[in-house]
Design an enzyme around this catalytic site. Structure first.
Site, mmCIF file in Angstrom:
data_model
loop_
_atom_site.group_PDB
_atom_site.id
_atom_site.type_symbol
_atom_site.label_atom_id
_atom_site.label_comp_id
_atom_site.label_asym_id
_atom_site.label_seq_id
_atom_site.Cartn_x
_atom_site.Cartn_y
_atom_site.Cartn_z
ATOM 1 N N CYS A 10 -39.167 36.832 36.818
ATOM 2 C CA CYS A 10 -37.834 35.875 36.820
ATOM 3 C C CYS A 10 -36.809 36.779 35.815
ATOM 4 O O CYS A 10 -37.351 36.205 34.820
ATOM 5 C CB CYS A 10 -38.029 34.359 36.848
ATOM 6 S SG CYS A 10 -36.613 33.697 37.016
ATOM 7 N N CYS A 50 -32.314 40.868 39.583
ATOM 8 C CA CYS A 50 -32.921 39.455 39.909
ATOM 9 C C CYS A 50 -34.024 39.713 40.816
ATOM 10 O O CYS A 50 -33.616 40.435 41.872
ATOM 11 C CB CYS A 50 -31.716 38.459 40.528
ATOM 12 S SG CYS A 50 -32.425 37.123 41.433
HETATM 13 N N1 DGL Z 1 -35.753 35.588 40.975
HETATM 14 C C1 DGL Z 1 -35.119 34.880 39.836
HETATM 15 C C2 DGL Z 1 -34.446 36.060 38.964
HETATM 16 O O1 DGL Z 1 -34.844 37.082 39.007
HETATM 17 C C3 DGL Z 1 -34.164 33.995 40.404
HETATM 18 C C4 DGL Z 1 -33.235 32.888 39.410
HETATM 19 C C5 DGL Z 1 -32.844 31.700 40.177
HETATM 20 O O2 DGL Z 1 -33.669 30.825 40.492
HETATM 21 O O3 DGL Z 1 -31.534 31.691 40.132
HETATM 22 O O4 DGL Z 1 -33.527 35.724 38.048
#
Ligand code: DGL
Length: 274
Positions: free
Chosen positions: A74, A193
């Site tokens: 993440c 993301c």
């Molecule tokens: N997959 C997360 C990232 O890479 C998402 C973050 C979120 O929950 O807003 O930032």
């Protein structure tokens, strides 16, 4: 005494599954525990303190289940919590355990793919505000111009499976246009993301064919393989029965259904409570 355990993979929700998929493809022999904090996602608009607190809880949960190594799949958690966990928490919890993120491995290679030297970053508000990408890219591609654009709606659109609706598509298209308007020389766009690879095909249809769109899964998987090769003492602590376990803070039925779509195979999860 340290025992062998699975590699932990953490994300606020489903996005980390795009990374897990590539990691499994590269390193199929290892055991993994995936933890999605779906009940508290998205993290992208949350404060530094809250992202840090939630991420540390998740890391501790994975440690308590035998993980010696945890990957924060993440970007938001990597941007806002990784450094504090590595510097302040790990020495107190267990100095042999390791937590790694996804921004540094991506920054190490992104610079190689641009011809114009202009790199676009699409990410959550939290990741963009942290300036983690420009700071890390400064170390590996100092000559490049880095242009960021936050897409605050995208994680919710994807978590709620709205990416093919007219409204969802319009949000995505508008953000892509805004990024390219900021700098028309961008020839590499990083999906900063881990949710965004789910809409990679649509993004590709919106950008000129000369623009390369980069997802992190393959990069993180390769860098993890290199890391394990360079750290044989950690590698020995990673169990190898090709078993994958899924944990979610959400209702398991909802998670199983959505996670199966992300992963492309059946998922059976266990609910955890923070
Ligand atoms: N997959 C997360 C990232 O890479 C998402 C973050 C979120 O929950 O807003 O930032």
């Amino acid at each position: 005494m340290h025992k062998k355990g699975p590699i932990g993979v953490f994300d606020s929700g489903y996005g980390g599954l795009t990374v897990l998929k590539d990691i499994i493809a590269h390193l199929p022999q290892y055991d993994f525990i995936y933890l999605g904090d779906n009940a508290r996602a998205p993290y992208g608009t949350r404060s530094f303190e809250v992202v840090y607190e939630y991420t540390l809880q998740a890391v501790n949960e994975l440690f308590s289940r035998g993980c010696e190594l945890v990957i924060l799949a993440c970007n938001t958690a990597s941007a806002k919590a990784l450094r504090s966990i590595q510097q302040n928490d790990l020495p107190k919890i267990d100095s042999q355990k390791r937590v790694l993120g996804v921004i540094r491995p991506s920054a190490e290679v992104i610079g190689q793919w641009t011809t114009t030297g202009h790199i676009g970053i699409l990410a959550t508000e939290g990741t963009v505000r942290s300036e983690s990408y420009p700071l890390e890219l400064q170390k590996f591609a100092a000559d490049c111009v880095v242009v960021q654009h936050a897409c605050p709606m995208w994680v919710s659109i994807i978590e709620n499976d709205q990416q093919n609706t007219e409204a969802g598509k319009l949000f995505i298209k508008t953000d892509i246009e805004k990024l390219l308007l900021k700098d028309s020389e961008i020839d590499v766009i990083v999906l900063g993301c881990t949710h965004y690879p789910l809409i990679e095909d649509y993004i590709l249809s919106l950008v000129p064919s000369s623009v390369k769109v980069v997802s992190q899964g393959g990069i993180v998987a390769e860098k993890l393989a290199e890391y394990l090769h360079r750290h044989p003492s950690m590698e020995k602590l990673c169990s190898k029965n090709a078993k994958i376990q899924f944990l979610t803070s959400e209702n398991t039925k909802v998670f199983n259904l959505n996670a199966s779509k992300f992963l492309g195979s059946e998922v059976y999860s266990e609910q955890i409570h923070f």
